[in-house]
Design a protein around this motif. Structure first.
Motif, mmCIF file in Angstrom:
data_model
loop_
_atom_site.group_PDB
_atom_site.id
_atom_site.type_symbol
_atom_site.label_atom_id
_atom_site.label_comp_id
_atom_site.label_asym_id
_atom_site.label_seq_id
_atom_site.Cartn_x
_atom_site.Cartn_y
_atom_site.Cartn_z
ATOM 1 N N ALA A 311 0.828 -1.210 0.000
ATOM 2 C CA ALA A 311 0.000 0.000 0.000
ATOM 3 C C ALA A 311 0.858 1.253 0.000
ATOM 4 C CB ALA A 311 -0.922 -0.002 1.220
ATOM 5 N N THR A 312 2.024 1.192 0.664
ATOM 6 C CA THR A 312 2.925 2.340 0.674
ATOM 7 C C THR A 312 3.447 2.638 -0.726
ATOM 8 O OG1 THR A 312 3.608 1.871 2.950
ATOM 9 C CG2 THR A 312 5.074 3.246 1.640
ATOM 10 N N VAL A 313 3.825 1.589 -1.457
ATOM 11 C CA VAL A 313 4.283 1.773 -2.844
ATOM 12 C C VAL A 313 3.159 2.335 -3.698
ATOM 13 C CG1 VAL A 313 5.215 0.613 -4.887
ATOM 14 C CG2 VAL A 313 5.933 -0.119 -2.610
ATOM 15 N N PHE A 314 1.958 1.780 -3.535
ATOM 16 C CA PHE A 314 0.803 2.228 -4.311
ATOM 17 C C PHE A 314 0.522 3.711 -4.053
ATOM 18 C CE2 PHE A 314 -3.763 2.897 -4.833
ATOM 19 C CZ PHE A 314 -4.015 2.316 -6.058
ATOM 20 N N ALA A 315 0.475 4.086 -2.771
ATOM 21 C CA ALA A 315 0.172 5.478 -2.428
ATOM 22 C C ALA A 315 1.264 6.425 -2.911
ATOM 23 C CB ALA A 315 -0.001 5.608 -0.909
ATOM 24 N N LEU A 318 0.932 6.742 -6.725
ATOM 25 C CA LEU A 318 -0.279 7.497 -7.026
ATOM 26 C C LEU A 318 -0.064 8.985 -6.749
ATOM 27 C CD1 LEU A 318 -3.164 6.884 -8.028
ATOM 28 C CD2 LEU A 318 -3.888 6.875 -5.645
ATOM 29 N N ARG A 319 0.678 9.278 -5.687
ATOM 30 C CA ARG A 319 0.953 10.678 -5.354
ATOM 31 C C ARG A 319 1.888 11.305 -6.398
ATOM 32 N NH1 ARG A 319 1.585 9.924 -0.411
ATOM 33 N NH2 ARG A 319 -0.518 10.576 0.101
ATOM 34 N N LEU A 320 2.878 10.547 -6.841
ATOM 35 C CA LEU A 320 3.824 11.069 -7.833
ATOM 36 C C LEU A 320 3.157 11.383 -9.163
ATOM 37 C CD1 LEU A 320 7.052 8.909 -7.273
ATOM 38 C CD2 LEU A 320 6.700 11.303 -6.673
ATOM 39 N N ILE A 321 2.120 10.619 -9.509
ATOM 40 C CA ILE A 321 1.439 10.883 -10.773
ATOM 41 C C ILE A 321 0.170 11.723 -10.571
ATOM 42 C CG2 ILE A 321 2.365 8.873 -11.956
ATOM 43 C CD1 ILE A 321 -0.136 7.347 -11.369
ATOM 44 N N LEU A 366 -8.086 5.145 2.868
ATOM 45 C CA LEU A 366 -8.113 6.173 3.914
ATOM 46 C C LEU A 366 -7.051 7.252 3.722
ATOM 47 C CD1 LEU A 366 -9.498 7.105 6.498
ATOM 48 C CD2 LEU A 366 -7.911 5.678 7.797
ATOM 49 N N PRO A 367 -5.784 6.912 3.424
ATOM 50 C CA PRO A 367 -4.786 7.983 3.227
ATOM 51 C C PRO A 367 -5.111 8.916 2.061
ATOM 52 C CG PRO A 367 -3.704 5.868 3.587
ATOM 53 C CD PRO A 367 -5.158 5.577 3.382
ATOM 54 N N LEU A 368 -5.890 8.425 1.088
ATOM 55 C CA LEU A 368 -6.251 9.266 -0.049
ATOM 56 C C LEU A 368 -7.413 10.204 0.293
ATOM 57 C CD1 LEU A 368 -6.107 6.591 -2.915
ATOM 58 C CD2 LEU A 368 -4.371 8.306 -2.336
#
Length: 456
Positions: A311-315, A318-321, A366-368
Motif C-alpha cells: 500500500a505504501t508503494v501504491f500510495a 499514485l501521489r507522484l502521478i 483512507l490515506p487518499l
C-alpha cells in the motif's frame, strides 16, 4: 482534456480494482501494479516528452526507500504484534470458556438469555483481544452448539455470534485503530478513547435487539428448559468472579494508556505478558501453546506488513502521478459542504467494504481521503471513528465478509451460509444506526477524549 498524468492515475486505480477479482494476494498486486505504472510513466515521459507530473525518473521514485525506513522505525507499529499475541494467547487461556459456562447458568433461563451471554462475552473479548477471527471462532465453538440444542433460530444465533465477535475491531485495543492512527498521524490514545463509548454502546444495542426479539418472537430465542438447574446467588457470584481476570487485563492495557502511565506500544507488551499470566493461571500454558501462538502471531504480522508495504508503494506512485490531487479536485468539484463530504466518504467506505478487506481500505483508501477531510476542517478523531464503525460492516457484508467465513468454518453441521447471511442483516442495520447516531451527535465519540485531554 485531462492531463496525461491524470490518465495514469485513473488507470492505476481502475486496474487495481479489476485485478482484485483475479484472486492474487493484494500485497503483490499493489506492488507489481505500482511498479508497472511507475515504469510506464517514466518511459512515456522520456520517449514522448509527456507530462507525467512528478514521475520524472527512477531517482525520484527511489524516495520510496525513505517510506520503508519510516515504517520499520515507527514505534506505534511495534504494538501490532504484541496486541496480536495478546489476543491469540488469551484465546487459549481458557477464560472465555469459563465465562461462557458460568454466564449460561445466569442468563440461560430468560428469553434470549443465551444470546445475551454471547454478546456480553463478545464485548469482554473485544476489549481484551482485538482479534476478530479468534473471537468469532471461539464464540462459535463455545456457544453455537448450546444455542442450537436449546432450539435457537439458526440465522439469529449465527448473526449474534458474527456481530459480537466483530466488536473486537472497534472496541480498543484494536489493531485497526492503531493502523488508522499511523496512517493519518493522529493520537492512538484519542482513537482508543473515542471508540470506547460507541463500541460498548453498539454491543448494548445488540443486547436490546435480542431482548426485543425475546418478547416479540420468543420461539426464535427460547429460554432453557424449566427443569434445568435453578439459578442461585452462588452461581451469580461465580459468574461475576469469572470476569475479573478479563477485566484486570482490560484495566492493565487501556487504563495504562488512558491515564498516561504507558504508551500504546508499552501497553501492548503489558497486555501480552498479562495474557501469558492468565494462561498460566488456568493451566493452559505449555511450550506447544507458546510455539503455536508465536507462529500465528508472526504469520499475522507478516500479512499485515506485506499489505502495508504494498500500500505504501501504491500510495507513493499514485501521489507522484497526481492521484491525490485528482481525488481532492474530484471532491471539491462535487460542491458539497463538510456534512455532505463526510457522507460521501462514508458511502465510499461502505461500498468498498463489500469487496475489500479493512486492511486495504485503511492502508489504501483512507490515506487518499483523509487529506480532503482535513482541508474541510473536520475533527479527525470523530471522522476516523465514523469510518471505523462503517468498516465493521465490511466483516459482515458478502462477498468478502471475513466474519462470515470464520463463522462458517466453526459452526455445527446444518447451519448453512444462507442462514449466516440472513442472520447478520439486522446487525448490519444496527451498525448503520450507530453510525447515524455518532454522525448526528459527535459528542458520543468526542466526550471521553475531551474529558481526558481537554480536546478531541
Amino acid at each position: 482534456m485531462l492531463p496525461f498524468y491524470e490518465f495514469l492515475a485513473i488507470g492505476l486505480m481502475v486496474t487495481f480494482i479489476l485485478a482484485l477479482f483475479t484472486g492474487y494476494p493484494v500485497a503483490w498486486l499493489l506492488g507489481i501494479l505500482s511498479l508497472g505504472f511507475a515504469a510506464l510513466g517514466i518511459f512515456l515521459g522520456d520517449q514522448f516528452g509527456l507530462d507525467t507530473f512528478l514521475m520524472t525518473s527512477w531517482a525520484k521514485f527511489s524516495g520510496i526507500v525513505d517510506r520503508f525506513d519510516a515504517i520499520m522505525s515507527n514505534w506505534v507499529l511495534v504494538s501490532l504484534p504484541m496486541f496480536v499475541y495478546m489476543g491469540l494467547m488469551l484465546d487459549r487461556s481458557g477464560v472465555a470458556d469459563t465465562m461462557m459456562r458460568n454466564f449460561v447458568k445466569v442468563f440461560g433461563g430468560i428469553k434470549g438469555g443465551l444470546g445475551l451471554t454471547v454478546i456480553v462475552i463478545g464485548i469482554l473479548l473485544a476489549a481484551s483481544t482485538g482479534i476478530v477471527g479468534a473471537s468469532v471462532v471461539l464464540l462459535a465453538v463455545l456457544s453455537m452448539p448450546i444455542m442450537l440444542q436449546n432450539n435457537y433460530n439458526k440465522a439469529l444465533a449465527s448473526g449474534v455470534v458474527a456481530a459480537s465477535g466483530t466488536l473486537g475491531i472497534l472496541i480498543p485495543p484494536s489493531i485497526m485503530l492503531v493502523l488508522m492512527a499511523d496512517q493519518v498521524s493522529v493520537s492512538v490514545g484519542d482513537l482508543f478513547m473515542g471508540a470506547l463509548i460507541p463500541g460498548v454502546a453498539l454491543g448494548l444495542l445488540y443486547m436490546v435487539f435480542v431482548i426485543i426479539v425475546g418478547f416479540v418472537r420468543p420461539d426464535l430465542v427460547p429460554p432453557r428448559p424449566a427443569d434445568a438447574e435453578k439459578l442461585t446467588a452462588r452461581q451469580v457470584g461465580i459468574a461475576f468472579l469469572s470476569t475479573l481476570p478479563t477485566f484486570g487485563l482490560i484495566l492493565l492495557v487501556l487504563g495504562s494508556i488512558f491515564f498516561g502511565v504507558a504508551t500504546p506500544t508499552e501497553a501492548s507488551g503489558l497486555g501480552a505478558f498479562g495474557a501469558i499470566l492468565l494462561a498460566a493461571a488456568n493451566r493452559k500454558l505449555s511450550w506447544s501453546v507458546i510455539r503455536q501462538v508465536g507462529i500465528e502471531t508472526t504469520l499475522t504480522t507478516c500479512f499485515i506488513f506485506a499489505i502495508f508495504i504494498g500500500a505504501t508503494v501504491f500510495a507513493y506512485v499514485l501521489r507522484l502521478i497526481g492521484g491525490d490531487e485528482l481525488i481532492a479536485e474530484f471532491f471539491k468539484g462535487l460542491g458539497l459542504g463538510p456534512t455532505g463530504l463526510v457522507l460521501v466518504v462514508l458511502l465510499v467506505v461502505f461500498v468498498a467494504g463489500f469487496f475489500l478487506d479493512w486492511f486495504e481500505i485503511v492502508l489504501i483508501i483512507l490515506p487518499l481521503l483523509a487529506p480532503v477531510i482535513k482541508l474541510a476542517g473536520l475533527d479527525m478523531t470523530w471522522f476516523l471513528i465514523l469510518v471505523a464503525l462503517m468498516l465493521q460492516t465490511s466483516f459482515l457484508t458478502p462477498p468478502v465478509g471475513f466474519s462470515l467465513f470464520y463463522l462458517k468454518g466453526a459452526v455445527p453441521k446444518g447451519v448453512t451460509i444462507r442462514d449466516i447471511y440472513i442472520g447478520v442483516i439486522p446487525f448490519v442495520l444496527l451498525q448503520m444506526a450507530m453510525v447515524a447516531l455518532c454522525f448526528m451527535f459527535p459528542q458520543v465519540i468526542l466526550w471521553l477524549p475531551q474529558q481526558m485531554y481537554g480536546g478531541g
